[in-house]
Write an enzyme that holds these catalytic residues in place. Structure first.
Site, PDB file in Angstrom:
ATOM      1  CB  SER A  21      61.652  38.901  67.388  1.00 35.86           C
ATOM      2  OG  SER A  21      62.077  37.579  67.161  1.00 35.86           O
ATOM      3  CE  LYS A  45      65.886  33.815  62.107  1.00 41.07           C
ATOM      4  NZ  LYS A  45      66.278  33.426  60.734  1.00 41.07           N
ATOM      5  CG  ASN A  69      56.248  34.487  58.896  1.00 39.72           C
ATOM      6  OD1 ASN A  69      56.867  33.534  59.362  1.00 39.72           O
ATOM      7  ND2 ASN A  69      55.622  35.388  59.651  1.00 39.72           N
ATOM      8  N   GLY A  72      58.731  29.053  60.461  1.00 37.23           N
ATOM      9  CA  GLY A  72      58.906  27.936  61.392  1.00 37.23           C
ATOM     10  C   GLY A  72      59.997  28.158  62.410  1.00 37.23           C
ATOM     11  CB  CYS A 130      56.043  27.832  70.747  1.00 39.30           C
ATOM     12  SG  CYS A 130      57.032  29.290  70.408  1.00 39.30           S
ATOM     13  CE  LYS A 166      56.015  39.628  68.696  1.00 37.27           C
ATOM     14  NZ  LYS A 166      57.085  39.717  67.684  1.00 37.27           N
ATOM     15  CB  ILE A 192      49.348  41.343  68.564  1.00 39.88           C
ATOM     16  CG1 ILE A 192      49.273  41.975  67.173  1.00 39.88           C
ATOM     17  CG2 ILE A 192      48.313  41.890  69.514  1.00 39.88           C
ATOM     18  CD1 ILE A 192      47.934  41.804  66.454  1.00 39.88           C
ATOM     19  N   GLY A 245      51.907  46.064  62.247  1.00 40.70           N
ATOM     20  CA  GLY A 245      51.525  46.938  61.150  1.00 40.70           C
ATOM     21  C   GLY A 245      52.072  48.347  61.205  1.00 40.70           C
ATOM     22  CB  THR A 267      55.823  43.489  57.833  1.00 38.99           C
ATOM     23  OG1 THR A 267      55.410  42.327  58.561  1.00 38.99           O
ATOM     24  CG2 THR A 267      55.693  43.213  56.347  1.00 38.99           C
TER      25      THR A 267
END
Length: 304
Positions: A21, A45, A69, A72, A130, A166, A192, A245, A267
């Site tokens: 996500s 997302k 990043n 938001g 959050c 998560k 993570i 990673g 990523t």
């Protein structure tokens, strides 16, 4: 690739490779660049109750072996997602996981309740990193008690879908947080999320990101993610999804050996849009070379 076929929370997956996500948009953005039908799953997302614009620009910064990043959690909101994004996703032969979040427990519950009734959404993934605005902006992931409250509240309204939670690495000890998820009804945990970091522009003498801090992802966090997956695997009986990673099949194999029953790639998608499928192919070749009939045979093998 029968060696990679698996069941996760009772659902069949063609392989344990999931697009993470926040790095794969709504899934559709990558359709031109890779065969989405070959990926084990796509976690879209983070979706919230209402449309969210996210943080001001700039909100991305490249770092050594990674990326910061501060998007938001920009998204179209749950109703628009269902009406405008999900119809096109339904034609893709892969598992659709919807990541979701809220600013209060009530918002989490409302989004979860809506998504639980939606056809073709296969799993739900809670982002608990959050800010809880009712508690002065303190993150839901800041204490096991807060985790217990929000997971328990959502579990009560989620009747039809498996629930993944998560985990945030920005805590002193991940184990009680993982246990809180399991004890309050989570079907799996993903570990993570990003680490909090920042970057400074020395010429302007100001932070690079408008938000000042952001989430660090990419190869730089892999050793931390790997250690946390190992700790969570040793703490809970529910499946652990490793993320952080991963950029090739060898990384994925490391996470599986540390205890992950599936992995998410984030990523690395920005570098190579076909990385999920290449990772599955490489992992299959690795298992064949090692004479391993199924990848489940090596889950946690390095830490048992």
């Amino acid at each position: 690739m029968d060696r990679l076929k698996t069941k996760l929370c009772g659902l069949e997956f063609k392989n344990p490779i999931i697009a993470a996500s926040g790095t794969f948009g709504y899934g559709l953005e990558f359709k031109r660049f890779t065969d989405l039908n070959k990926i084990g799953g796509i976690s879209v997302k983070g979706i919230s109750l209402h449309e969210t614009e996210g943080n001001p620009m700039p909100r991305l910064a490249e770092t050594y072996s990674g990326m910061l990043n501060a998007i938001g959690l920009q998204n179209v909101g749950v109703e628009k997602f269902i009406k405008e994004k999900l119809p096109a996703l339904k034609s893709i032969d892969t598992r659709i996981i919807v990541n979701f979040w809220g600013k209060t427990i009530d918002e989490y519950v409302e989004v979860a309740k809506i998504l639980d009734e939606v056809e073709r959404v296969d799993m739900l993934e809670m982002n608990i990193s959050c800010p809880n605005i009712k508690e002065g902006g303190i993150s839901f992931s800041s204490s096991p008690e807060a985790v217990s409250q929000v997971v328990s509240a959502c579990r009560k309204v989620i009747k039809n879908k498996p629930l993944i939670v998560k985990l945030s690495p920005n805590v002193q000890d991940i184990k009680p947080f993982a246990k809180a998820c399991e004890d309050n009804g989570a079907d799996a945990v993903s570990a993570i999320n990003t680490l909090i970091g920042m970057a400074i522009d020395v010429e302007r003498m100001k932070p690079v990101l408008a938000n000042i801090t952001g989430g660090l992802s990419g190869p730089a966090i892999k050793p931390i993610a790997l250690r946390i997956v190992k700790e969570v695997y040793e703490t809970v009986k529910i499946p652990v999804i490793g993320v952080g990673g991963i950029g090739n099949w060898k990384d994925a194999a490391e996470f599986i050996l540390a205890g992950a029953g599936a992995v998410q790639i984030g990523t690395a998608n920005f570098i190579n849009a076909n990385i999920c499928n290449e990772t599955a192919e490489g992992l299959n070749e690795y298992l064949e070379r090692k004479n391993v009939n199924h990848f489940s045979e090596i889950i946690g093998k390095a830490v048992k």
